[in-house]
Design a protein around this motif. Structure first.
Motif, PDB file in Angstrom:
ATOM      1  N   VAL A 185      23.162  39.840  28.112  1.00  0.00           N
ATOM      2  CA  VAL A 185      22.259  39.642  27.007  1.00  0.00           C
ATOM      3  C   VAL A 185      21.156  38.310  27.141  1.00  0.00           C
ATOM      4  CG1 VAL A 185      23.749  40.426  25.359  1.00  0.00           C
ATOM      5  CG2 VAL A 185      24.014  38.078  25.816  1.00  0.00           C
ATOM      6  N   GLY A 186      20.354  37.897  26.394  1.00  0.00           N
ATOM      7  CA  GLY A 186      19.304  36.861  26.803  1.00  0.00           C
ATOM      8  C   GLY A 186      20.065  35.591  26.561  1.00  0.00           C
ATOM      9  N   HIS A 187      20.763  35.275  25.651  1.00  0.00           N
ATOM     10  CA  HIS A 187      21.362  33.882  25.301  1.00  0.00           C
ATOM     11  C   HIS A 187      22.699  34.089  24.679  1.00  0.00           C
ATOM     12  CE1 HIS A 187      17.063  32.501  24.651  1.00  0.00           C
ATOM     13  NE2 HIS A 187      17.380  32.428  26.040  1.00  0.00           N
ATOM     14  N   LEU A 188      23.798  33.281  25.275  1.00  0.00           N
ATOM     15  CA  LEU A 188      25.139  33.257  24.594  1.00  0.00           C
ATOM     16  C   LEU A 188      25.329  31.733  24.377  1.00  0.00           C
ATOM     17  CD1 LEU A 188      28.016  34.331  24.241  1.00  0.00           C
ATOM     18  CD2 LEU A 188      28.198  33.795  26.574  1.00  0.00           C
ATOM     19  N   TRP A 189      25.808  31.818  23.069  1.00  0.00           N
ATOM     20  CA  TRP A 189      26.373  30.346  22.569  1.00  0.00           C
ATOM     21  C   TRP A 189      27.719  30.605  22.027  1.00  0.00           C
ATOM     22  CZ3 TRP A 189      28.426  26.880  19.209  1.00  0.00           C
ATOM     23  CH2 TRP A 189      28.148  25.631  19.556  1.00  0.00           C
ATOM     24  N   ALA A 190      28.672  29.839  22.883  1.00  0.00           N
ATOM     25  CA  ALA A 190      29.919  29.932  22.571  1.00  0.00           C
ATOM     26  C   ALA A 190      30.571  28.728  22.021  1.00  0.00           C
ATOM     27  CB  ALA A 190      30.781  30.281  23.896  1.00  0.00           C
ATOM     28  N   GLY A 191      31.048  28.552  20.869  1.00  0.00           N
ATOM     29  CA  GLY A 191      31.855  27.686  20.263  1.00  0.00           C
ATOM     30  C   GLY A 191      33.322  27.451  20.540  1.00  0.00           C
ATOM     31  N   LEU A 192      33.648  26.685  21.433  1.00  0.00           N
ATOM     32  CA  LEU A 192      35.330  26.714  21.814  1.00  0.00           C
ATOM     33  C   LEU A 192      36.059  25.537  21.315  1.00  0.00           C
ATOM     34  CD1 LEU A 192      34.837  27.461  25.576  1.00  0.00           C
ATOM     35  CD2 LEU A 192      34.789  29.036  23.723  1.00  0.00           C
ATOM     36  N   ALA A 193      37.191  25.791  20.756  1.00  0.00           N
ATOM     37  CA  ALA A 193      38.029  24.818  20.384  1.00  0.00           C
ATOM     38  C   ALA A 193      38.586  23.977  21.671  1.00  0.00           C
ATOM     39  CB  ALA A 193      39.367  25.305  19.811  1.00  0.00           C
ATOM     40  N   GLY A 194      38.399  22.511  21.399  1.00  0.00           N
ATOM     41  CA  GLY A 194      38.848  21.760  22.721  1.00  0.00           C
ATOM     42  C   GLY A 194      37.297  21.241  23.796  1.00  0.00           C
ATOM     43  N   ALA A 195      36.115  21.877  23.062  1.00  0.00           N
ATOM     44  CA  ALA A 195      35.203  21.803  24.207  1.00  0.00           C
ATOM     45  C   ALA A 195      34.228  20.568  23.569  1.00  0.00           C
ATOM     46  CB  ALA A 195      34.164  22.889  24.198  1.00  0.00           C
ATOM     47  N   LEU A 234      29.895  34.731  35.152  1.00  0.00           N
ATOM     48  CA  LEU A 234      30.333  35.916  34.683  1.00  0.00           C
ATOM     49  C   LEU A 234      29.193  37.123  34.330  1.00  0.00           C
ATOM     50  CD1 LEU A 234      33.345  35.303  32.182  1.00  0.00           C
ATOM     51  CD2 LEU A 234      33.678  35.978  34.280  1.00  0.00           C
ATOM     52  N   GLY A 235      28.242  36.382  34.253  1.00  0.00           N
ATOM     53  CA  GLY A 235      27.121  37.281  34.181  1.00  0.00           C
ATOM     54  C   GLY A 235      26.829  37.865  32.654  1.00  0.00           C
ATOM     55  N   LEU A 236      27.296  37.389  31.789  1.00  0.00           N
ATOM     56  CA  LEU A 236      27.364  38.080  30.318  1.00  0.00           C
ATOM     57  C   LEU A 236      25.972  37.771  29.741  1.00  0.00           C
ATOM     58  CD1 LEU A 236      31.106  36.915  29.012  1.00  0.00           C
ATOM     59  CD2 LEU A 236      30.290  39.244  29.922  1.00  0.00           C
ATOM     60  N   ALA A 237      25.314  36.645  30.121  1.00  0.00           N
ATOM     61  CA  ALA A 237      23.972  36.228  29.400  1.00  0.00           C
ATOM     62  C   ALA A 237      23.216  35.611  30.528  1.00  0.00           C
ATOM     63  CB  ALA A 237      24.149  35.479  28.341  1.00  0.00           C
ATOM     64  N   GLU A 238      21.820  35.647  30.421  1.00  0.00           N
ATOM     65  CA  GLU A 238      21.073  35.224  31.163  1.00  0.00           C
ATOM     66  C   GLU A 238      20.964  33.379  31.032  1.00  0.00           C
ATOM     67  OE1 GLU A 238      17.318  36.753  30.253  1.00  0.00           O
ATOM     68  OE2 GLU A 238      17.734  38.956  30.909  1.00  0.00           O
ATOM     69  N   ARG A 239      21.238  33.138  29.797  1.00  0.00           N
ATOM     70  CA  ARG A 239      21.448  31.648  29.620  1.00  0.00           C
ATOM     71  C   ARG A 239      22.751  31.357  28.856  1.00  0.00           C
ATOM     72  NH1 ARG A 239      18.667  26.882  29.705  1.00  0.00           N
ATOM     73  NH2 ARG A 239      18.801  25.440  28.062  1.00  0.00           N
ATOM     74  N   VAL A 240      23.614  30.393  29.068  1.00  0.00           N
ATOM     75  CA  VAL A 240      24.720  30.353  28.504  1.00  0.00           C
ATOM     76  C   VAL A 240      24.868  28.715  27.886  1.00  0.00           C
ATOM     77  CG1 VAL A 240      27.325  30.134  28.770  1.00  0.00           C
ATOM     78  CG2 VAL A 240      25.931  32.013  29.820  1.00  0.00           C
ATOM     79  N   ARG A 241      25.212  28.418  26.853  1.00  0.00           N
ATOM     80  CA  ARG A 241      25.538  27.110  26.360  1.00  0.00           C
ATOM     81  C   ARG A 241      27.072  27.070  25.397  1.00  0.00           C
ATOM     82  NH1 ARG A 241      21.777  23.390  24.653  1.00  0.00           N
ATOM     83  NH2 ARG A 241      20.750  24.256  26.650  1.00  0.00           N
ATOM     84  N   VAL A 242      27.747  25.967  25.860  1.00  0.00           N
ATOM     85  CA  VAL A 242      28.996  25.708  25.259  1.00  0.00           C
ATOM     86  C   VAL A 242      28.966  24.817  24.466  1.00  0.00           C
ATOM     87  CG1 VAL A 242      31.444  25.317  25.733  1.00  0.00           C
ATOM     88  CG2 VAL A 242      30.153  27.262  27.017  1.00  0.00           C
ATOM     89  N   GLY A 243      29.480  24.906  23.188  1.00  0.00           N
ATOM     90  CA  GLY A 243      29.671  23.706  22.329  1.00  0.00           C
ATOM     91  C   GLY A 243      30.931  23.757  21.593  1.00  0.00           C
ATOM     92  N   THR A 244      31.015  23.316  20.544  1.00  0.00           N
ATOM     93  CA  THR A 244      32.380  23.333  19.917  1.00  0.00           C
ATOM     94  C   THR A 244      32.562  24.413  18.700  1.00  0.00           C
ATOM     95  OG1 THR A 244      32.044  21.995  18.242  1.00  0.00           O
ATOM     96  CG2 THR A 244      32.774  21.181  20.147  1.00  0.00           C
ATOM     97  N   ALA A 252      25.410  32.533  17.080  1.00  0.00           N
ATOM     98  CA  ALA A 252      24.617  33.572  17.351  1.00  0.00           C
ATOM     99  C   ALA A 252      23.093  32.994  17.004  1.00  0.00           C
ATOM    100  CB  ALA A 252      24.848  34.977  16.651  1.00  0.00           C
ATOM    101  N   ARG A 253      23.070  32.235  15.806  1.00  0.00           N
ATOM    102  CA  ARG A 253      21.813  31.567  15.438  1.00  0.00           C
ATOM    103  C   ARG A 253      21.526  30.513  16.364  1.00  0.00           C
ATOM    104  NH1 ARG A 253      23.827  31.360   9.098  1.00  0.00           N
ATOM    105  NH2 ARG A 253      23.392  33.503   8.694  1.00  0.00           N
ATOM    106  N   LEU A 254      22.534  29.780  16.916  1.00  0.00           N
ATOM    107  CA  LEU A 254      22.187  28.703  17.668  1.00  0.00           C
ATOM    108  C   LEU A 254      21.791  29.073  19.050  1.00  0.00           C
ATOM    109  CD1 LEU A 254      25.337  26.443  17.041  1.00  0.00           C
ATOM    110  CD2 LEU A 254      22.956  25.766  16.865  1.00  0.00           C
ATOM    111  N   ALA A 255      22.173  30.387  19.567  1.00  0.00           N
ATOM    112  CA  ALA A 255      21.820  31.077  20.809  1.00  0.00           C
ATOM    113  C   ALA A 255      20.352  31.514  20.608  1.00  0.00           C
ATOM    114  CB  ALA A 255      22.584  32.353  21.002  1.00  0.00           C
ATOM    115  N   MET A 256      19.917  31.910  19.403  1.00  0.00           N
ATOM    116  CA  MET A 256      18.820  32.098  19.078  1.00  0.00           C
ATOM    117  C   MET A 256      17.631  30.888  19.347  1.00  0.00           C
ATOM    118  SD  MET A 256      19.029  34.719  15.972  1.00  0.00           S
ATOM    119  CE  MET A 256      17.389  35.115  15.799  1.00  0.00           C
ATOM    120  N   ARG A 257      18.087  29.888  19.394  1.00  0.00           N
ATOM    121  CA  ARG A 257      17.393  28.611  19.517  1.00  0.00           C
ATOM    122  C   ARG A 257      17.116  28.378  20.899  1.00  0.00           C
ATOM    123  NH1 ARG A 257      20.170  25.268  15.112  1.00  0.00           N
ATOM    124  NH2 ARG A 257      19.700  26.213  13.297  1.00  0.00           N
ATOM    125  N   LEU A 258      18.067  28.823  21.807  1.00  0.00           N
ATOM    126  CA  LEU A 258      18.016  28.371  23.286  1.00  0.00           C
ATOM    127  C   LEU A 258      16.554  28.959  23.735  1.00  0.00           C
ATOM    128  CD1 LEU A 258      21.556  29.196  24.512  1.00  0.00           C
ATOM    129  CD2 LEU A 258      20.811  27.013  23.807  1.00  0.00           C
TER     130      LEU A 258
END
Length: 300
Positions: free
Chosen positions: A61-71, A87-97, A292-298
């Motif tokens: 997909v275009g953008h992936l924003w993942a909120g992880l416990a512990g991040a 993993l190639g799941l998205a063209e751009r990846v961002r991790v937050g909490t 997903a809304r955070l991903a849309m801002r990437l």
């Protein structure tokens, strides 16, 4: 693509460019740690792949924003982000909490207070001027008061003390041994040694059912849990006051299986929070959609 991954479950949602939901996937959760981010990354990947399959969309997909416990720790965040990108799941990846994802769902870019009680506990607030404050989120060994793991461990301790005759007897003795399928209460020692945080937190519903049925020991644990969660909010209000923010101007959102609408601790917590005069955010909190809304801002 947005993901909310906590200790109990991971939920992913894929949206189109207008923010319309196309598919949602779920997987067992995991907490990212400085020791290993792999379980959390695997949980995210499983939820994402299920969401993509439901939506009929192929990766990446275009953008992936993942909120992880512990991040919340940079080392953990960066490691999880690198592994997810590989993993190639998205063209751009961002991790937050996971907290950031839930806050976005509740308040967007506006002010508010968010209290979360699931496996653990944490609260986050943002003032109208953009200042942010946090309480809790210290993990099971240092905090997480009022969360599912805290409730589970307090109940197990009460059972052990009752077994010895060092404390009041409780219906939890039979309820928890039945829940765990144990024939000898001494087997609790082995079970606790092997148990994951999610498994211990999974005892919370049994404890709260016993509380609702009138067991005084379980009821005391439930009341103490709600009171501990209230202290998170009180501490944030005090910090806002010191920063010159009027607390009664803040909205409060409650999220997590224990305290969301219909959650077993919600009635007690509502009663304890009422004197604070906060307006409770009524709309449902949907952390993966917030992610997903955070991903849309990437961009970039």
């Amino acid at each position: 693509m947005g993901v909310d991954a906590g200790g109990t479950r991971a939920v992913a949602v894929v949206v189109d460019e207008g923010g319309r939901e196309l598919g949602r996937g779920r997987a067992a959760g995991a907490v990212a740690t400085v020791t290993s981010v792999t379980p959390a990354v695997d949980a995210v990947a499983a939820a994402v792949r299920e969401a993509l399959a439901e939506a009929g969309v192929e990766a990446p997909v275009g953008h992936l924003w993942a909120g992880l416990a512990g991040a919340g720790r940079e080392l953990v965040r960066a490691g999880a982000e690198a592994d997810l990108a590989a993993l190639g799941l998205a063209e751009r990846v961002r991790v937050g909490t996971d907290v950031e994802a839930a806050f976005e769902s509740a308040f967007g870019e506006g002010p508010g207070i968010l209290l979360i009680a699931g496996t653990g506990s944490i609260a986050l607030c943002r003032s109208a001027s953009g200042e942010t404050f946090r309480t809790g989120g210290w993990g099971a060994r240092l905090g997480d008061e009022g969360g599912g793991y805290w409730i589970g461990m307090h109940a197990l301790g009460a059972v052990a003390r009752a077994e010895d005759g060092r404390a009041q007897d409780t219906a939890l003795r039979d309820a928890l041994t039945r829940r765990l399928g144990l024939t000898d209460r001494a087997e609790l020692i082995d079970w606790v040694d092997r148990a994951t945080k999610a498994e211990v937190a999974g005892l919370a519903p049994t404890v709260l059912e016993a509380a609702a049925a009138g067991d005084p020991v379980a009821a005391s644990i439930a009341t103490d849990a709600a009171a501990a969660l209230r202290t998170h909010v009180v501490a944030l209000l005090e910090r806002l006051e010191r920063a010159g923010v009027e607390p009664d101007a803040m909205r409060l959102a409650l999220w997590g299986g224990l305290i969301e609408t219909g959650g077993p601790l919600r009635p007690t917590l509502d009663r304890l929070l009422a004197p604070l005069g906060l307006t409770v955010h009524a709309a449902p909190v949907d952390p993966p959609l917030g992610a997903a809304r955070l991903a849309m801002r990437l961009t970039g």
